[in-house]
Design a protein around this motif. Sequence first.
Motif, PDB file in Angstrom:
ATOM      1  N   PRO A 269       0.833  -1.207   0.000  1.00  0.00           N
ATOM      2  CA  PRO A 269       0.000   0.000   0.000  1.00  0.00           C
ATOM      3  C   PRO A 269       0.870   1.260   0.000  1.00  0.00           C
ATOM      4  N   ARG A 270       0.385   2.289  -0.628  1.00  0.00           N
ATOM      5  CA  ARG A 270       1.136   3.545  -0.683  1.00  0.00           C
ATOM      6  C   ARG A 270       1.272   4.152   0.719  1.00  0.00           C
ATOM      7  N   HIS A 279       6.653  -7.547  -0.645  1.00  0.00           N
ATOM      8  CA  HIS A 279       5.875  -6.650  -1.498  1.00  0.00           C
ATOM      9  C   HIS A 279       6.735  -5.866  -2.482  1.00  0.00           C
ATOM     10  N   ARG A 280       8.038  -6.121  -2.476  1.00  0.00           N
ATOM     11  CA  ARG A 280       8.897  -5.430  -3.432  1.00  0.00           C
ATOM     12  C   ARG A 280       8.686  -5.987  -4.827  1.00  0.00           C
TER      13      ARG A 280
END
Length: 319
Positions: A269-270, A279-280
């Motif tokens: 998530p931003r 999450h990379r």
Amino acid sequence: MVQPAATGHVPVMAERTIDLLAPALAEGGTYVDCTLGLGGHAEAVLATCPRARLVGIDRDPDALAIARQRLAPFGDRVALYEAVYDEITEVLAEDGTPQVQAILADLGLSSMQIDRRERGFSYAADAPLDMRMSPGAGRTAADVLNTASAAELTRILRVYGEERFADRIARRVVLEREAEPYVTSARLVATIDAAIPAAARHAGGHPAKRTFQALRIEVNGELAALEGLLPAALDALAPGGRFAVLAYHSLEDRLVKRSFGAATTDTAPRGLPVVPPEHRARFVALTRGAERPSDAEAQVNPRAASARLRAVERREGQR
């Protein structure tokens, strides 16, 4: 400097392609050429990277025969397979090489397919309306023209050729085929010329260019094959592996851009101060957008003029 073969074939953006792929092959490993064609890129990569081996894929047995002869000096560093490029996973399983260090897909037609009149890809000479990249397999362009409804022909020309006069051309084809089925390209070119407004015949290149592109894509299922290739090729890369794609029209390049964009974007998530490793993004871009050939190359090799090159690299430790 990459030199043309005795056939006159000049691989598109070969030096830049080697610059992008060679670092992944510095210690050896496997390079997959998904669209081997006449073997121009493959020859250049093998010569530049003496510790690398090649898995070459092409659906055209005639192209494979020429490439096999051209690449013979590299001996057992070369393994060639007759297949469509979206079958890359199956080919690598057969080869016993599930993960590779570099992959190239040079999309579109090979020089041989364009130059051999009997293959029916060119609108510049009268020839049978064939257009199959795998000779003898599946429907020909004539089959499509003579059996598809006006609505279906309109869809093919509009979607695959981005032809603004798709409906006019389709309706004219259906009308003309009632008198006599389509067999050769000259008659189709004449139909297209009669269907579009006179003012449009001399704008944006040859008036038949978009129709021939659309029929070729339909006959060979090119976009569906590309949609299958992109995720499979990305998954086949070992950490540090690189994948380069040369596209020649906006439909192909749009699919590549979308696939590479997703692969190089984090999924977290931003707003997170630190992106968790899981999450990379698995890949990093090696090109800023689509690179184009130099004016000098386009002048020497006109077939390079529309090329768009994109490349990505798999991050170390990312699965």
